[in-house]
Design a protein around this motif. Sequence first.
Motif, PDB file in Angstrom:
ATOM      1  N   ASN A 247       0.831  -1.189   0.000  1.00  0.00           N
ATOM      2  CA  ASN A 247       0.000   0.000   0.000  1.00  0.00           C
ATOM      3  C   ASN A 247       0.870   1.245   0.000  1.00  0.00           C
ATOM      4  OD1 ASN A 247      -2.618   0.882  -0.180  1.00  0.00           O
ATOM      5  ND2 ASN A 247      -3.277  -0.170   1.690  1.00  0.00           N
ATOM      6  N   ASN A 248       0.359   2.304  -0.588  1.00  0.00           N
ATOM      7  CA  ASN A 248       1.038   3.591  -0.499  1.00  0.00           C
ATOM      8  C   ASN A 248       0.253   4.436   0.477  1.00  0.00           C
ATOM      9  OD1 ASN A 248       3.122   3.328  -2.681  1.00  0.00           O
ATOM     10  ND2 ASN A 248       1.251   2.898  -3.862  1.00  0.00           N
ATOM     11  N   LEU A 249       0.898   4.838   1.558  1.00  0.00           N
ATOM     12  CA  LEU A 249       0.188   5.540   2.630  1.00  0.00           C
ATOM     13  C   LEU A 249       0.621   7.003   2.675  1.00  0.00           C
ATOM     14  CD1 LEU A 249       0.469   2.836   5.445  1.00  0.00           C
ATOM     15  CD2 LEU A 249      -1.339   3.148   3.734  1.00  0.00           C
ATOM     16  N   PHE A 250      -0.368   7.867   2.878  1.00  0.00           N
ATOM     17  CA  PHE A 250      -0.090   9.298   3.033  1.00  0.00           C
ATOM     18  C   PHE A 250      -0.745   9.776   4.316  1.00  0.00           C
ATOM     19  CE2 PHE A 250       0.069   8.302  -1.434  1.00  0.00           C
ATOM     20  CZ  PHE A 250       1.163   9.013  -1.924  1.00  0.00           C
ATOM     21  N   HIS A 251       0.031  10.439   5.181  1.00  0.00           N
ATOM     22  CA  HIS A 251      -0.530  10.948   6.435  1.00  0.00           C
ATOM     23  C   HIS A 251      -0.986  12.381   6.251  1.00  0.00           C
ATOM     24  CE1 HIS A 251       0.466   7.655   9.166  1.00  0.00           C
ATOM     25  NE2 HIS A 251       1.434   7.403   8.273  1.00  0.00           N
ATOM     26  N   GLY A 252      -2.080  12.737   6.942  1.00  0.00           N
ATOM     27  CA  GLY A 252      -2.568  14.117   6.843  1.00  0.00           C
ATOM     28  C   GLY A 252      -3.695  14.322   7.825  1.00  0.00           C
ATOM     29  N   THR A 253      -4.531  15.310   7.547  1.00  0.00           N
ATOM     30  CA  THR A 253      -5.689  15.538   8.403  1.00  0.00           C
ATOM     31  C   THR A 253      -6.927  15.506   7.533  1.00  0.00           C
ATOM     32  OG1 THR A 253      -5.378  17.906   8.099  1.00  0.00           O
ATOM     33  CG2 THR A 253      -4.472  16.958  10.105  1.00  0.00           C
ATOM     34  N   ALA A 254      -8.035  15.042   8.163  1.00  0.00           N
ATOM     35  CA  ALA A 254      -9.275  14.889   7.422  1.00  0.00           C
ATOM     36  C   ALA A 254      -9.660  16.225   6.782  1.00  0.00           C
ATOM     37  CB  ALA A 254     -10.389  14.399   8.334  1.00  0.00           C
ATOM     38  N   GLY A 255     -10.048  16.149   5.537  1.00  0.00           N
ATOM     39  CA  GLY A 255     -10.351  17.404   4.828  1.00  0.00           C
ATOM     40  C   GLY A 255     -11.628  17.294   4.034  1.00  0.00           C
ATOM     41  N   GLY A 256     -12.676  16.818   4.689  1.00  0.00           N
ATOM     42  CA  GLY A 256     -13.963  16.761   4.003  1.00  0.00           C
ATOM     43  C   GLY A 256     -14.220  15.409   3.369  1.00  0.00           C
ATOM     44  N   LEU A 257     -15.107  15.359   2.408  1.00  0.00           N
ATOM     45  CA  LEU A 257     -15.599  14.097   1.859  1.00  0.00           C
ATOM     46  C   LEU A 257     -14.733  13.526   0.749  1.00  0.00           C
ATOM     47  CD1 LEU A 257     -19.468  14.490   1.758  1.00  0.00           C
ATOM     48  CD2 LEU A 257     -18.072  12.869   3.061  1.00  0.00           C
ATOM     49  N   ASP A 258     -13.784  14.291   0.261  1.00  0.00           N
ATOM     50  CA  ASP A 258     -13.102  13.809  -0.932  1.00  0.00           C
ATOM     51  C   ASP A 258     -11.578  13.914  -0.867  1.00  0.00           C
ATOM     52  OD1 ASP A 258     -13.135  16.468  -0.852  1.00  0.00           O
ATOM     53  OD2 ASP A 258     -13.831  16.787  -2.922  1.00  0.00           O
ATOM     54  N   GLY A 259     -11.029  13.951   0.315  1.00  0.00           N
ATOM     55  CA  GLY A 259      -9.570  13.956   0.351  1.00  0.00           C
ATOM     56  C   GLY A 259      -8.999  14.270   1.724  1.00  0.00           C
ATOM     57  N   ILE A 260      -7.666  14.270   1.823  1.00  0.00           N
ATOM     58  CA  ILE A 260      -7.010  14.682   3.062  1.00  0.00           C
ATOM     59  C   ILE A 260      -6.050  15.815   2.734  1.00  0.00           C
ATOM     60  CG2 ILE A 260      -7.149  12.386   4.107  1.00  0.00           C
ATOM     61  CD1 ILE A 260      -4.097  12.171   3.593  1.00  0.00           C
ATOM     62  N   LYS A 261      -5.765  16.607   3.795  1.00  0.00           N
ATOM     63  CA  LYS A 261      -4.798  17.688   3.643  1.00  0.00           C
ATOM     64  C   LYS A 261      -3.447  17.184   4.102  1.00  0.00           C
ATOM     65  CE  LYS A 261      -6.987  21.368   5.697  1.00  0.00           C
ATOM     66  NZ  LYS A 261      -8.378  21.718   5.498  1.00  0.00           N
ATOM     67  N   THR A 262      -2.415  17.360   3.269  1.00  0.00           N
ATOM     68  CA  THR A 262      -1.080  16.959   3.690  1.00  0.00           C
ATOM     69  C   THR A 262      -0.166  18.176   3.693  1.00  0.00           C
ATOM     70  OG1 THR A 262      -0.318  16.520   1.462  1.00  0.00           O
ATOM     71  CG2 THR A 262      -1.357  14.685   2.607  1.00  0.00           C
ATOM     72  N   ASP A 263       0.911  18.045   4.458  1.00  0.00           N
ATOM     73  CA  ASP A 263       1.846  19.168   4.536  1.00  0.00           C
ATOM     74  C   ASP A 263       2.609  19.335   3.230  1.00  0.00           C
ATOM     75  OD1 ASP A 263       1.027  19.489   7.074  1.00  0.00           O
ATOM     76  OD2 ASP A 263       2.793  18.546   8.013  1.00  0.00           O
ATOM     77  N   ASP A 264       2.999  18.185   2.656  1.00  0.00           N
ATOM     78  CA  ASP A 264       3.920  18.265   1.532  1.00  0.00           C
ATOM     79  C   ASP A 264       3.246  18.338   0.169  1.00  0.00           C
ATOM     80  OD1 ASP A 264       6.362  18.078   3.039  1.00  0.00           O
ATOM     81  OD2 ASP A 264       5.706  16.037   3.512  1.00  0.00           O
ATOM     82  N   PHE A 265       2.053  17.708   0.084  1.00  0.00           N
ATOM     83  CA  PHE A 265       1.459  17.607  -1.246  1.00  0.00           C
ATOM     84  C   PHE A 265       0.127  18.327  -1.356  1.00  0.00           C
ATOM     85  CE2 PHE A 265       3.650  13.626  -0.120  1.00  0.00           C
ATOM     86  CZ  PHE A 265       4.764  13.773  -0.918  1.00  0.00           C
ATOM     87  N   GLY A 266      -0.238  19.066  -0.310  1.00  0.00           N
ATOM     88  CA  GLY A 266      -1.513  19.758  -0.342  1.00  0.00           C
ATOM     89  C   GLY A 266      -2.659  18.754  -0.227  1.00  0.00           C
ATOM     90  N   MET A 267      -3.729  18.997  -0.920  1.00  0.00           N
ATOM     91  CA  MET A 267      -4.920  18.176  -0.860  1.00  0.00           C
ATOM     92  C   MET A 267      -4.717  16.928  -1.720  1.00  0.00           C
ATOM     93  SD  MET A 267      -7.750  18.663   0.705  1.00  0.00           S
ATOM     94  CE  MET A 267      -9.386  17.939   0.732  1.00  0.00           C
ATOM     95  N   LEU A 268      -5.028  15.705  -1.128  1.00  0.00           N
ATOM     96  CA  LEU A 268      -4.945  14.477  -1.923  1.00  0.00           C
ATOM     97  C   LEU A 268      -6.333  13.866  -1.990  1.00  0.00           C
ATOM     98  CD1 LEU A 268      -1.645  12.799  -0.638  1.00  0.00           C
ATOM     99  CD2 LEU A 268      -1.994  14.156  -2.713  1.00  0.00           C
ATOM    100  N   ALA A 269      -6.718  13.428  -3.184  1.00  0.00           N
ATOM    101  CA  ALA A 269      -8.069  12.923  -3.395  1.00  0.00           C
ATOM    102  C   ALA A 269      -8.247  11.529  -2.825  1.00  0.00           C
ATOM    103  CB  ALA A 269      -8.371  12.908  -4.899  1.00  0.00           C
ATOM    104  N   GLY A 270      -9.416  11.242  -2.241  1.00  0.00           N
ATOM    105  CA  GLY A 270      -9.698   9.922  -1.711  1.00  0.00           C
ATOM    106  C   GLY A 270     -11.111   9.846  -1.178  1.00  0.00           C
ATOM    107  N   THR A 271     -11.505   8.627  -0.676  1.00  0.00           N
ATOM    108  CA  THR A 271     -12.856   8.397  -0.193  1.00  0.00           C
ATOM    109  C   THR A 271     -12.806   7.933   1.258  1.00  0.00           C
ATOM    110  OG1 THR A 271     -13.264   7.541  -2.412  1.00  0.00           O
ATOM    111  CG2 THR A 271     -15.026   7.270  -0.796  1.00  0.00           C
ATOM    112  N   PRO A 272     -13.371   8.720   2.188  1.00  0.00           N
ATOM    113  CA  PRO A 272     -13.340   8.290   3.585  1.00  0.00           C
ATOM    114  C   PRO A 272     -14.255   7.091   3.803  1.00  0.00           C
ATOM    115  CG  PRO A 272     -13.853  10.637   3.378  1.00  0.00           C
ATOM    116  CD  PRO A 272     -13.991  10.042   2.015  1.00  0.00           C
ATOM    117  N   LEU A 273     -13.811   6.125   4.670  1.00  0.00           N
ATOM    118  CA  LEU A 273     -14.624   4.951   4.979  1.00  0.00           C
ATOM    119  C   LEU A 273     -15.769   5.324   5.900  1.00  0.00           C
ATOM    120  CD1 LEU A 273     -11.892   2.271   5.609  1.00  0.00           C
ATOM    121  CD2 LEU A 273     -13.524   2.388   3.725  1.00  0.00           C
ATOM    122  N   GLU A 274     -15.525   6.295   6.758  1.00  0.00           N
ATOM    123  CA  GLU A 274     -16.577   6.739   7.670  1.00  0.00           C
ATOM    124  C   GLU A 274     -16.394   8.246   7.809  1.00  0.00           C
ATOM    125  OE1 GLU A 274     -15.440   4.716  11.303  1.00  0.00           O
ATOM    126  OE2 GLU A 274     -13.362   5.024  10.712  1.00  0.00           O
TER     127      GLU A 274
END
Lengths: 284, 350, 349, 349, 259
Positions: D235-262
């Motif tokens: 798996n490729n893992l990226f750490h960040g903080t929850a940023g709504g329904l469609d991604g996470i906020k990361t320090d290095d790469f800004g907003m990354l797209a994804g789907t939260p499980l809950e």
Amino acid sequence: MKSEVKARPVSRWRGRRLGAFVFLSPGVTYLIVLLLVPLALVLSNTVFQRGRFGGVVYEFTTENFERLVDPLYLGVVVVSLKLAALTTLVALLIGYPTAYVIAQLPRKWKTVALVAIVLPFWTNFIIRVYAWIILLSGPGLVNSLLGTHMELLYKQGTIVAGLLYSYLPLMVLPLYSAIERLDPQLREASANLGASGFTTFRKVTLPLTVPGVLTGCLFVFVPSFGNFVIPEILGGSKSIMVGNLIRDQFLKARDWPFGATLALALIAVLIVLLLAQAWAARRA
Amino acid sequence: ACGGESSTSSEGTTAAAADQLKPNADLSQQTLQITVWDGYTPAELPQKVKEKLHVKDMKVTLHDTNEIAMTKLTAPGDSGIDVAFVSGQYAQALNAAGLLEPIHPELIPNLANLYPEATQLSYDKGNKYSVPYTWGTTGICYRSDLVKSEPKSWNDLLKPPSWADKKVTMMTTERWLALPALKALGYSLNTDKDDEIAKVKDALVAQKPHLLTYDDTTFGEKLKSGEAVMVEAWDGWCPTTDPKGNIKFVVPKEGSDLWVDTMVIMKSSKNKEAAHALINYILDPEIHSWAAENINYKVPNKAAMERVTIPKGSLLGIKPAELLNGESIIDLGQASTKYTRLSTEVTAQQ
Amino acid sequence: MLKIDGITRRFGEVTALDNVSLEIGQGEFFALLGPSGCGKTTLLRIIAGFETPDAGTVTLDGDDLLSKQPNRRPISLMFQSYALFPHMSVAKNVAYGLERERLPRQEVKQRVGEVLETVGLSAHADRKPAQLSGGQRQRVALARSIVKRPRLLLLDEPLSALDKKVRADMQLELKRLQHEVGITFVVVTHDQEEAMSLADRIAVFDSGSVRQVDRPVALYERPRTPFVADFVGANNLFHGTAGGLDGIKTDDFGMLAGTPLEELEAGAKALLAVRPEKMELADESAARGLKGSVLDVSFYGGVSHISVDVPGRAKPVLVAVQGASSVEVGAKVKVRWKAEDAVIMAVDA
Amino acid sequence: MLKIDGITRRFGEVTALDNVSLEIGQGEFFALLGPSGCGKTTLLRIIAGFETPDAGTVTLDGDDLLSKQPNRRPISLMFQSYALFPHMSVAKNVAYGLERERLPRQEVKQRVGEVLETVGLSAHADRKPAQLSGGQRQRVALARSIVKRPRLLLLDEPLSALDKKVRADMQLELKRLQHEVGITFVVVTHDQEEAMSLADRIAVFDSGSVRQVDRPVALYERPRTPFVADFVGANNLFHGTAGGLDGIKTDDFGMLAGTPLEELEAGAKALLAVRPEKMELADESAARGLKGSVLDVSFYGGVSHISVDVPGRAKPVLVAVQGASSVEVGAKVKVRWKAEDAVIMAVDA
Amino acid sequence: MRRSKLLFVPFWATYVFLYLPIVVLVVMSFNSGRSAYTYEGFSLKWYGELAHDDRVRDGLVNTLIVAAGSTVIATVLGTLLAVGLARHSRSKLLDAIALMPAVLPDLVIAIGLLLFYGLIALTLGLYSTVLAHGLFSMSFVAAVVRTRLANADTSLEEASRDLGAGPVETFIRITLPQLAPGIVAGALLAFTLSLDEFVIAYFTIGNTEQTLPIVIYSMIRFGVTPKINALAAILLLVSFTAVIAGQRMTKIGEARAQD
Ligand SMILES: Nc1ncnc2c1ncn2[C@@H]1O[C@H](COP(=O)(O)OP(=O)(O)OP(=O)(O)O)[C@@H](O)[C@H]1O
Ligand SMILES: Nc1ncnc2c1ncn2[C@@H]1O[C@H](COP(=O)(O)OP(=O)(O)OP(=O)(O)O)[C@@H](O)[C@H]1O
Ligand SMILES: NCCCCNCCCN
Ligand SMILES: [Mg+2]
Ligand SMILES: [Mg+2]
């Protein structure tokens, strides 16, 4: 569910107890009846007095224990320890490689070699001891062959040789039993890691056969320590051992109370040794 | 000697009241079990006894030493032994312990065959509980061709001259270990004095470095092979009849003992009539002479000795009167441990 | 260079190795691949000196190895069954080989510490083997053999008890050792992916004989024998007769497209092999392809395997697709492939 | 049904199992997955009766198991270390369990013959274990435990020493047993593909605790915890903080797209996971994606793994492509993924 | 793996040491003279004398009965005891007690049993010696077997339990075969020690029986004679024959088991 939790340890314990009962009870019963009770009978004598004409007078005394600490008897104990220890050491030094080689032999030779270790003992102990006299005495074989007149008998060294001769199989058999079950891959692994045959022996084989070594040493040491026939026949009674002391009390002085006291002391030494052995064997 | 008196009058004989025995008991209802040294009675004895005395059965157990016989006889429980062969002082001890049946002389007419001297032995005057079987003395047995001078004194053994150094042996059976020194020092064989025993000990310890070995049984062999030149020996076991004729026996000038091997009947025996009949049978000159001829010990049986032709060099010729010069060894009761201790102390000396 | 020449070893009736010859270069990472019982362990044991071959020679840089005692060979063997010393702690087990070299204590301690760190067992240094889990034991065995940095390292299934994560770490570590220390590796593994990704070259064994020695990609893409084609990776095999430069003739499916590895006599028996990932799943109505129905869909994490039952073939055709597949069991499909993705090879009579 | 409730087992300082509870259905094929040393073997040994838990209960169809002697439990355990009887031939080893049931000789013989046929060892029936290769031994152990057809079969790494081919056969055989005889399976394996393809459900263990129990696809596609995301499959893992329904906020790469499980609280710590096979390798000039350069290309047979060094990330990003890849080491590329292919989960503080 | 040649030095030394006196005994048994030391010429007369010696024959028979009986007791009880101690007990005291008969001086055991048998008014016979020899032999067997149990891999026993065998069946079918070499070694030891035992036999045997050592002990007081040597030689011959026959039997047994 709760009741099951409770039921569990009880019935597991029962299972274990059953195993313990099946395996231990026959032997333990035998030991209690034919060892502990008779020993108790012998040892109960320690606090009584010798009758005037031998036998036991049931009057309490501590005299036997006072006699026990006499330096005379301690001297005998020291000599016995020395001779028994020496015998054990030599037995281990030649018994171990022997057992080791036997354990490596092809299956059919293994049994032959093993039986050959005990075969001489199917003749008779006293005859064999006398055979040494034939060999070593003044006009004996060794002197005739060498053309010498050395006095080879009646020395402490002769006693050690005799003890060694008598008890060597008791060293070889337990060692064989222990070595035989070693996984040969462990020795291979050791060799592969650069260890010479000797290092492998010292670092792998020997430590893993410590229980066998301990048993063998015990089997040789203790009967050597308590022996009285060999010091008499081959040592000419010039050095006596603890066994002679005890024998003399029972059979000559007819001083059973003191004989029992000496036996008690011997048993005490043995128990210390046995406990040490059991402890070491469990650790190994 | 005093020890002898005290023990014959001790509790044993007085306490052991004699059973009523029937002179005409039906022996075919009785069996016999004896214990004896190996080779000390004829091998065919049981067969003969069965034929002559019509006992149901007779069995022989062998013992190796007096001590072992004593252990078996004194152990609790029934030893099953009817007649035992033991040396005099042991018979005395057994009797003192109340284990012996008094001898019923009326059942042993052959007692008449004994030398008169043999009825006055100090461990059992009057043969109250024992009947002598063999007797003898202790002396120095030596190789006449290997000694530079004939031994005469116990001191020749105790302080061997240089040509005999490490070529002498002593017996360790404790009373006989002490005997040479006791006699050399002029003490009684039955002494219980601590200072005397201490002196004996010193003598024996001083002797130890000059010994070949202690030996109670095979000293004769050692003489024959030349390993030893002088040994302490019982007369019968000194091979003076060896064909080479170079082995001699001497009773040292300080004197020696008189030992007797006896037959006793156990109080626990259930076949006492048969036991008496057996002893009587053994005292028959024809049977008793067998012992002298085969084991080289004199028998205290006049009629028997008269039948024996004495071979050249044999010690069988020693007369009872000479034997009586020897001091009888008697049981010392409690004090006998002093001799055990002496033996232990001497042998324990490194 | 390790040179194995004509090695044969028989156990009674069984011929474990039959005239095996291999040359393995200095610093090479060499893998042995082959079915269970084909003689891999036996070969390693011969090289290490615990088995004597009935025939053949083994030399290391020209020196005869067979005449040397095992402990005199500059070789470490990791045993398939570990052979850990039960009476020694983990650290002692690992230190054992170094102590035999009479290295200073401090150095031994340091190197043992390092290698335990590497295999992730620093916390277990004082435990006895009996107190370890299966995978932990295997790592101790690995640590024990690599810590010596021998010229030749023989590893018998070194990672078989490890989970993917730890295994990946260990693989990296082995690679590092190979590059930094220049050790020659001979590794037995049943894990083809491991062999493919780690090894410079792979030898494929079968019943005691070498069938092919090649670089991983070549082995995978250009198997030279039917055995290798079948054994290495999954494959869809079609039997037929050579039919020119672009296919084989089959009884059931007519002409099948493919590329021969070498020129084949027309009419000779031939085998055509297509990798599952080269197979394409097409609609039933597609123009080309073999008709079939989906028998099973298995999800393997990164890929899914779809078995397609093609009438006329005993074994289903295997198709690999990335990710989870949406096709349903029972669906009617066609399977097809490009001629350049199918390999054609000769079949020995 | 097998019910494991609150099982704890400590070895001195080590807690091998920490309050483990599981329910495994009748006829289910259940796999235990987890890093080396996490307590899998210990759990099987407790179920089989060779280890006593410090706390907890185990019941089979409502009957307390723990109070039963091991030989009275309707369970077969295949030992990780095989535990073959060295003094018995292969056939005798396999027959052992059947003979204990006092089956008629003829039946024993027949069933042993069948199972040896199944594991491919008919020719080795008369050999002693010492005369077998590692994989052959493992198959004997497997045969010995399956021949009894117990209600519950516990297999501890049953196929770890086998090559892919034999392993596939054995897997099929296990499946067949499950279906035909209705045996419940609990299998420990470190082979994730195996677990994925065989198991109805998988329990992921870590340090003695259960982290997730799920069906394979769900486990792979919807890992619930970072540990599972990381452990199961690459798996490729990226750490960040929850940023709504469609991604996470990361320090290095800004907003990354994804789907939260809950649903995640905005600003909570979160992890985004993208599978390598969901990663796409794009040209440097592509519009979206993280820039990087190719570090390594590894060929794994069916797939190739491409490691891409992305500045700002310690670990390279892993991309899986089918077949051998043509991209070169050093090439400048971009990696990207679809929002629906990336999973976002909460990270425990 | 190649074995070091060096190890064969002590190996052969052991056998030479054990057999040298035996060879001397056998050679001297053909001595025509009476001396134990000097060989005077070849003769079989001592064998002839021996042939007529009932005591020796009876002693030999009794010895074999005692040795066989006590070995059976000792092997069964000793093996059970060893397994019980290793698997079902943590008591070091019990360990020590189990070893005691092997290491107590014969004499103490002998006296103890003499007192004990007397106390319960047992009529002594061969069987009382069988029981007595069983005592110390059991202890030897247990100790030898335990050296094999130490560190033993318990997973085999677990596997057996798992396959449905109860504790007893597991013991018989799995543990016992694993222990076999230890049991054989122990039984050999037990048999050997009993054949040779003198003191305990002396005190525990019935008054009408004797074992060979007792017979020999009384024969030998005047030193070794060629007759005793002849006896030793015959014993050796009997032993060798028994061993070879035993070997044959096991081979035949094994061949049968193979079918
Ligand atoms: N007898 C023991 N004494 C001490 N620790 C032990 C013992 N047995 C196991 N352990 C420890 O308990 C933990 C769990 O062990 P277990 O054998 O269950 O692991 P596992 O999950 O089977 O691992 P693997 O996949 O490596 O076989 C490990 O850390 C191990 O070191
Ligand atoms: N001591 C032996 N006696 C008889 N046959 C043996 C012996 N050792 C190995 N064999 C046989 O030799 C063959 C090769 O065994 P080897 O151990 O080399 O296989 P392997 O390739 O390592 O297999 P695996 O992958 O299963 O470990 C096998 O068929 C095995 O059964
Ligand atoms: N111990 C007594 C001394 C007398 C010799 N008697 C021994 C008899 C052996 N034949
Ligand atoms: Mg292998
Ligand atoms: Mg495990």
